[in-house]
Each structure stands twice: as C-alpha cells, then as structure tokens.
Motif scaffolding. Sequence first.
Motif, short mmCIF file in Angstrom:
data_model
loop_
_atom_site.label_atom_id
_atom_site.label_comp_id
_atom_site.label_asym_id
_atom_site.label_seq_id
_atom_site.Cartn_x
_atom_site.Cartn_y
_atom_site.Cartn_z
N ARG A 173 14.89 60.49 23.57
CA ARG A 173 14.55 60.81 22.18
C ARG A 173 14.69 62.30 21.92
N LYS A 174 14.34 63.11 22.91
CA LYS A 174 14.46 64.56 22.76
C LYS A 174 15.92 65.00 22.65
N LEU A 175 16.82 64.23 23.30
CA LEU A 175 18.24 64.56 23.23
C LEU A 175 18.86 64.19 21.89
N TYR A 176 18.28 63.19 21.25
CA TYR A 176 18.85 62.65 20.02
C TYR A 176 18.27 63.38 18.81
N SER A 177 19.16 63.77 17.92
CA SER A 177 18.71 64.55 16.75
C SER A 177 19.02 63.87 15.43
N GLY A 178 19.49 62.63 15.49
CA GLY A 178 19.87 61.94 14.26
C GLY A 178 18.74 61.12 13.66
N ALA A 179 19.10 60.27 12.70
CA ALA A 179 18.13 59.39 12.05
C ALA A 179 17.65 58.32 13.01
N ASP A 180 16.44 57.83 12.80
CA ASP A 180 15.84 56.85 13.71
C ASP A 180 16.68 55.59 13.85
N ASP A 181 17.31 55.17 12.75
CA ASP A 181 18.07 53.92 12.82
C ASP A 181 19.38 54.06 13.59
N GLY A 182 19.71 55.27 14.03
CA GLY A 182 20.93 55.47 14.80
C GLY A 182 20.68 55.66 16.29
N PHE A 183 19.42 55.58 16.70
CA PHE A 183 19.08 55.86 18.09
C PHE A 183 19.70 54.85 19.05
N GLU A 184 19.64 53.58 18.71
CA GLU A 184 20.20 52.56 19.60
C GLU A 184 21.70 52.73 19.76
N ALA A 185 22.38 53.09 18.67
CA ALA A 185 23.82 53.34 18.75
C ALA A 185 24.11 54.54 19.65
N PHE A 186 23.26 55.56 19.58
CA PHE A 186 23.38 56.74 20.43
C PHE A 186 23.29 56.34 21.91
N LEU A 187 22.35 55.48 22.23
CA LEU A 187 22.18 55.04 23.61
C LEU A 187 23.43 54.30 24.11
N SER A 188 24.01 53.48 23.25
CA SER A 188 25.20 52.73 23.62
C SER A 188 26.43 53.63 23.75
N GLU A 189 26.59 54.56 22.81
CA GLU A 189 27.75 55.45 22.82
C GLU A 189 27.81 56.30 24.08
N HIS A 190 26.66 56.65 24.63
CA HIS A 190 26.60 57.49 25.83
C HIS A 190 26.35 56.67 27.10
#
Length: 222
Positions: A150-167
């Motif tokens: 969560r600390k690494l992610y700086s976008g909107a909350d609804d994009g967090f799961e996509a962030f996890l998948s992309e990385h």
Amino acid sequence: MRCVTNFRDLVSTPFSGVVNAIGWTRQLQGDFSEIVKKVALSGNITTIGREELCELRLTEQGQLAREILLSDLELLTAHGASPVLNVIQHYDQDDDYPFFPTDVYSFHVDRSPIPTDTFLCTYYGDSSEILPNSQGKLKIDIPEIRAELRKLYSGADDGFEAFLSEHFFDLHYQAQVGARPISLGVGNLWRLAVDHPESRVLPCIHRAPREESGRARLLMIC
C-alpha cells in the motif's frame, strides 16, 4: 502431484482435485554434465539451440545425454510446446522491493490468458521445487506485506488490485510454518498447472533452486 511412466500419459492425464503437477519419472542414461562443460557460456543463462547441441563433440556418454535432450525437444515440439534448453549459472534477483522479491527463486505460479501448461525438466544441477497449495499463502493476503505494498502504491483505491497484478505481486506465495516443499528431482519431466481462464485446478506453486551445489543447471522449460 501424480507420477506417470511415459510421455503420452504426461500430456493426456487431466489435472483434477488437488493434483496440479504430473511428472514422468525417469532414470536417464548419459553424462549431461559433459554437455554443460562443452557449451560456450554467454552470461548467466545460455540457450542451447538444436544445431549447436548436435555440433558438440562428445564422448559416448555425452552422446547418450544428447539423444535424450533431442528426443525431449522433439516430443514437446510435436505436442505444440516451444521448449527451450538452457544452461543456468544463476537467475537475476529482484532487488526493487527487498521485502517482496518477484524473481523465480520466490514461490510463485505461472499465469496465461490462454489454456496452457508449464513443462520443465532438470537434467543436471539443482532441481526445482513445488509447494502443495495447502502449505502456501498468497503474499498479498499477509497483512504486513499488504501494508508495505500500500505504501508503494500512490493511485486511487480502486486501482490497487490492478497494481498488484501489473507488478506480478499476486503470483507469489509464502511457505507456511512447517511446509514441506517437494523436489522435482533430476531427469523427471514435469507438467505443472498454470493459472488460466479455463483451468479447473489451482495453479502449481513452484520455485527455482538457489544453485547451492555450485553447479550450473541444465534445464528444459516451456
């Protein structure tokens, strides 16, 4: 996991229930270390093409090993796979996120947008390991790790799961206390379940070895 005695059963036996790894167990003849020693290495991972393999000047035991490699390449190619034969000194390690490495030394699953399987065989050197799904926990579901992500992610909350998948964070697992990883052994050809839309079983959790023996590894994978 389930073991079979021939290639036909390896590719035709369906995954079902908790079985997501099928192995053709073999005692191979020949000197595969000779092939590793004769190949001109180029970096940490060297791919051996069929032509180069055929051109190697080998002893009788080395020739036996080469015949097995060529046969496996032919079998997998005829099945529709794209096998690659590598000599691996070591893989690159992921230093971007020290608390969450995403390299192949970490327990992980493979993912594909289309139905497929992962095939692999270690002919020489340290072998891969698999982990029963009941003995692994998805790292992104571990509260302290999720908090760091969560600390690494700086976008909107609804994009967090996509962030996890992309990385690729959502592909990695942590072995639970008391877990018992299973070595796939040397010479055995394995078929592992992949995370894809039509899969009926959980994907197989696996990892590459740390090459603790100090030997280069001869691996076929696709």
